[in-house]
Design a protein around this motif. Sequence first.
Motif, PDB file in Angstrom:
ATOM      1  N   SER A   4      28.401  -3.688  39.829  1.00 29.57           N
ATOM      2  CA  SER A   4      27.385  -2.691  39.904  1.00 29.57           C
ATOM      3  C   SER A   4      26.450  -3.208  41.028  1.00 29.57           C
ATOM      4  O   SER A   4      25.549  -2.263  41.433  1.00 29.57           O
ATOM      5  N   ASN A   5      26.460  -4.315  41.731  1.00 30.19           N
ATOM      6  CA  ASN A   5      25.611  -4.675  42.879  1.00 30.19           C
ATOM      7  C   ASN A   5      25.873  -4.007  44.051  1.00 30.19           C
ATOM      8  O   ASN A   5      25.340  -3.936  45.099  1.00 30.19           O
ATOM      9  N   VAL A   6      27.159  -3.524  44.327  1.00 32.79           N
ATOM     10  CA  VAL A   6      27.758  -2.821  45.280  1.00 32.79           C
ATOM     11  C   VAL A   6      27.689  -1.388  45.275  1.00 32.79           C
ATOM     12  O   VAL A   6      27.889  -0.751  44.460  1.00 32.79           O
ATOM     13  N   LEU A   9      25.145  -0.888  50.591  1.00 31.67           N
ATOM     14  CA  LEU A   9      24.044  -1.852  50.524  1.00 31.67           C
ATOM     15  C   LEU A   9      24.545  -2.658  49.356  1.00 31.67           C
ATOM     16  O   LEU A   9      25.467  -2.234  48.399  1.00 31.67           O
ATOM     17  N   LEU A  10      24.218  -3.963  49.479  1.00 28.56           N
ATOM     18  CA  LEU A  10      24.442  -4.791  48.285  1.00 28.56           C
ATOM     19  C   LEU A  10      23.116  -5.243  47.813  1.00 28.56           C
ATOM     20  O   LEU A  10      22.283  -6.114  48.358  1.00 28.56           O
ATOM     21  N   LYS A  11      23.050  -5.427  46.535  1.00 27.80           N
ATOM     22  CA  LYS A  11      22.077  -6.206  45.694  1.00 27.80           C
ATOM     23  C   LYS A  11      22.363  -7.238  45.301  1.00 27.80           C
ATOM     24  O   LYS A  11      23.445  -7.776  44.669  1.00 27.80           O
ATOM     25  N   VAL A  12      21.509  -8.242  45.700  1.00 26.65           N
ATOM     26  CA  VAL A  12      21.678  -9.730  45.385  1.00 26.65           C
ATOM     27  C   VAL A  12      20.746 -10.574  44.543  1.00 26.65           C
ATOM     28  O   VAL A  12      19.338 -10.158  44.813  1.00 26.65           O
ATOM     29  N   GLY A  71      18.588 -13.775  44.016  1.00 26.75           N
ATOM     30  CA  GLY A  71      18.739 -15.018  44.412  1.00 26.75           C
ATOM     31  C   GLY A  71      18.045 -16.048  43.612  1.00 26.75           C
ATOM     32  O   GLY A  71      18.037 -15.704  42.325  1.00 26.75           O
ATOM     33  N   LYS A  72      17.507 -17.020  44.313  1.00 21.74           N
ATOM     34  CA  LYS A  72      16.610 -18.028  43.550  1.00 21.74           C
ATOM     35  C   LYS A  72      15.425 -17.578  42.846  1.00 21.74           C
ATOM     36  O   LYS A  72      14.908 -16.490  43.328  1.00 21.74           O
ATOM     37  N   ARG A  73      15.215 -18.062  41.696  1.00 20.85           N
ATOM     38  CA  ARG A  73      14.276 -17.702  40.938  1.00 20.85           C
ATOM     39  C   ARG A  73      14.195 -16.074  40.419  1.00 20.85           C
ATOM     40  O   ARG A  73      13.211 -15.430  40.129  1.00 20.85           O
ATOM     41  N   ASN A  74      15.512 -15.652  40.394  1.00 23.67           N
ATOM     42  CA  ASN A  74      15.889 -14.494  39.999  1.00 23.67           C
ATOM     43  C   ASN A  74      15.057 -13.171  40.757  1.00 23.67           C
ATOM     44  O   ASN A  74      14.775 -12.103  40.620  1.00 23.67           O
ATOM     45  N   LYS A  75      14.947 -13.743  42.292  1.00 18.31           N
ATOM     46  CA  LYS A  75      14.329 -12.797  43.365  1.00 18.31           C
ATOM     47  C   LYS A  75      15.489 -11.746  43.788  1.00 18.31           C
ATOM     48  O   LYS A  75      16.328 -12.298  44.324  1.00 18.31           O
ATOM     49  N   GLU A  76      15.249 -10.380  43.768  1.00 25.32           N
ATOM     50  CA  GLU A  76      16.168  -9.462  44.338  1.00 25.32           C
ATOM     51  C   GLU A  76      16.010  -9.087  45.531  1.00 25.32           C
ATOM     52  O   GLU A  76      14.934  -9.043  46.015  1.00 25.32           O
ATOM     53  N   ARG A  77      17.138  -9.073  46.284  1.00 25.44           N
ATOM     54  CA  ARG A  77      17.073  -8.495  47.688  1.00 25.44           C
ATOM     55  C   ARG A  77      18.205  -7.610  48.109  1.00 25.44           C
ATOM     56  O   ARG A  77      19.425  -7.615  47.401  1.00 25.44           O
ATOM     57  N   ILE A  78      18.049  -6.737  48.792  1.00 23.08           N
ATOM     58  CA  ILE A  78      19.034  -5.893  49.316  1.00 23.08           C
ATOM     59  C   ILE A  78      19.616  -6.170  50.638  1.00 23.08           C
ATOM     60  O   ILE A  78      18.807  -6.333  51.811  1.00 23.08           O
ATOM     61  N   ILE A  79      20.967  -6.396  50.809  1.00 25.97           N
ATOM     62  CA  ILE A  79      21.421  -6.594  51.992  1.00 25.97           C
ATOM     63  C   ILE A  79      22.485  -5.533  52.468  1.00 25.97           C
ATOM     64  O   ILE A  79      23.407  -5.196  51.736  1.00 25.97           O
ATOM     65  N   PRO A  80      22.470  -5.001  53.873  1.00 28.86           N
ATOM     66  CA  PRO A  80      23.586  -4.152  54.193  1.00 28.86           C
ATOM     67  C   PRO A  80      24.808  -4.603  54.277  1.00 28.86           C
ATOM     68  O   PRO A  80      25.029  -5.869  54.507  1.00 28.86           O
ATOM     69  N   ASN A 102      36.188 -11.672  32.670  1.00 28.62           N
ATOM     70  CA  ASN A 102      34.750 -11.253  33.021  1.00 28.62           C
ATOM     71  C   ASN A 102      34.651 -10.055  33.992  1.00 28.62           C
ATOM     72  O   ASN A 102      34.663 -10.108  35.172  1.00 28.62           O
ATOM     73  N   PRO A 103      34.801  -8.822  33.178  1.00 21.33           N
ATOM     74  CA  PRO A 103      35.075  -7.527  33.917  1.00 21.33           C
ATOM     75  C   PRO A 103      33.952  -7.037  34.755  1.00 21.33           C
ATOM     76  O   PRO A 103      33.865  -6.320  35.822  1.00 21.33           O
ATOM     77  N   ASP A 104      32.666  -7.573  34.493  1.00 15.79           N
ATOM     78  CA  ASP A 104      31.467  -7.185  35.059  1.00 15.79           C
ATOM     79  C   ASP A 104      31.264  -7.808  36.478  1.00 15.79           C
ATOM     80  O   ASP A 104      30.573  -7.707  37.345  1.00 15.79           O
ATOM     81  N   VAL A 105      32.122  -9.114  36.539  1.00 14.35           N
ATOM     82  CA  VAL A 105      31.855 -10.027  37.834  1.00 14.35           C
ATOM     83  C   VAL A 105      32.984  -9.509  38.931  1.00 14.35           C
ATOM     84  O   VAL A 105      34.090  -9.083  38.679  1.00 14.35           O
ATOM     85  N   LEU A 106      32.366  -9.395  39.894  1.00 15.47           N
ATOM     86  CA  LEU A 106      33.144  -8.883  41.323  1.00 15.47           C
ATOM     87  C   LEU A 106      34.231  -9.650  41.741  1.00 15.47           C
ATOM     88  O   LEU A 106      35.357  -9.140  41.825  1.00 15.47           O
ATOM     89  N   ILE A 107      33.932 -10.839  42.039  1.00 18.80           N
ATOM     90  CA  ILE A 107      34.954 -11.912  42.536  1.00 18.80           C
ATOM     91  C   ILE A 107      35.386 -12.945  41.428  1.00 18.80           C
ATOM     92  O   ILE A 107      34.637 -13.457  40.904  1.00 18.80           O
ATOM     93  N   LEU A 108      36.821 -12.561  41.246  1.00 18.30           N
ATOM     94  CA  LEU A 108      37.458 -13.148  40.092  1.00 18.30           C
ATOM     95  C   LEU A 108      38.550 -14.168  40.542  1.00 18.30           C
ATOM     96  O   LEU A 108      39.088 -13.993  41.749  1.00 18.30           O
ATOM     97  N   SER A 109      38.689 -15.131  39.674  1.00 19.80           N
ATOM     98  CA  SER A 109      39.931 -16.111  40.068  1.00 19.80           C
ATOM     99  C   SER A 109      41.112 -15.311  39.579  1.00 19.80           C
ATOM    100  O   SER A 109      41.083 -14.181  38.970  1.00 19.80           O
ATOM    101  N   LYS A 110      42.294 -15.930  40.064  1.00 23.20           N
ATOM    102  CA  LYS A 110      43.616 -15.104  39.705  1.00 23.20           C
ATOM    103  C   LYS A 110      43.928 -14.814  38.149  1.00 23.20           C
ATOM    104  O   LYS A 110      44.694 -14.170  37.868  1.00 23.20           O
ATOM    105  N   LYS A 111      43.122 -15.606  37.415  1.00 27.61           N
ATOM    106  CA  LYS A 111      42.978 -15.537  35.827  1.00 27.61           C
ATOM    107  C   LYS A 111      42.224 -14.590  35.411  1.00 27.61           C
ATOM    108  O   LYS A 111      42.058 -14.578  34.182  1.00 27.61           O
ATOM    109  N   GLY A 112      41.400 -13.767  36.215  1.00 25.83           N
ATOM    110  CA  GLY A 112      40.443 -13.053  35.893  1.00 25.83           C
ATOM    111  C   GLY A 112      39.108 -13.514  35.351  1.00 25.83           C
ATOM    112  O   GLY A 112      38.321 -12.968  34.641  1.00 25.83           O
TER     113      GLY A 112
END
Length: 297
Positions: A158-160, A166-169, A171-180, A204-214
């Motif tokens: 959902s971050n993409v 735009l990408l929602k990230v 970061g540290k201390r739960n600080k949110e930022r938006i990156i093109p 982990n269906p909500d996680v974007l980048i997964l291992s080959k085992k999901g």
Amino acid sequence: MTTNLQAYYDYLQKEKNYSLLTLRAYLDDVKSFQTYLTQDHDELLLEEISYTQVRSWIVSLVESGISNKTINRKISSLKSYYKFLLKIKQIEFNPLLKHKSLKVPQKVQVPFSEKELMNVLEIDCIENDFESIRNKLIVELFYTTGIRRAELINLKCSNVNKHTKLLKVLGKRNKERIIPILASTLVLLEKYLIERSSMQTIQNPDVLILSKKGKILSETFVYRMINSYFSTVSEKVKKSPHVLRHTFATHLLNNGADLNSVKELLGHASLSSTQIYTHSSLSELQKVYKKAHPRSK
């Protein structure tokens, strides 16, 4: 854990929203000082100390061979704890109020060149299996967004936003930022998502980048993968996700980006954190200067 330490932990967790990793680091540093007091200062309580005991601890840490950078981090944790004790009126003054950090030599990290990046992105370019596409996407995301390793690992689907690019990230201390997101990165992301959708098991269906085992990726896996890929194209000593983040910032500065913009993209709290990347871009400026100035001939 003492009552004050527990209250401090709760404060960092609930009011400061620190990550579990940061919480452990802060608490471990305070406990380390507490252990020192028990062993060397007749079990003096944390609430009873003066700066004399802190200075003695610093001396013992230096003598044990711990780097100034690590010592500064420990003292920073301790300073935070005493600020908290002052806030809840458990002490009348902060014993570290006038403490000055130890000097730390600035290490200039060497970024990857644009050629090295292009060479890495061409690895597995004809391979269309899940792992090859995912690995290339990881390199692409690090280089085109400058995100940290932990931030990449914790990216959610959902971050993409494909429409706004735009990408929602978080970061540290739960600080949110938006990156093109670049168009080329979105194309690669689409290819990855097609492969991802055909996976039989996703834990982990909500996680974007997964291992080959999901499953969610480990920090060790990401480090080793980046190190392995760049070892084929670069002889630089350090080849890590952080060097890719450093490369992202350096290449932006070399190509005319202003420091404040890079600061926002990186998610730095202060400009001084971003200024370390100007060391690399200065070498580029020197080349331009020598080439362009009439007196340099």
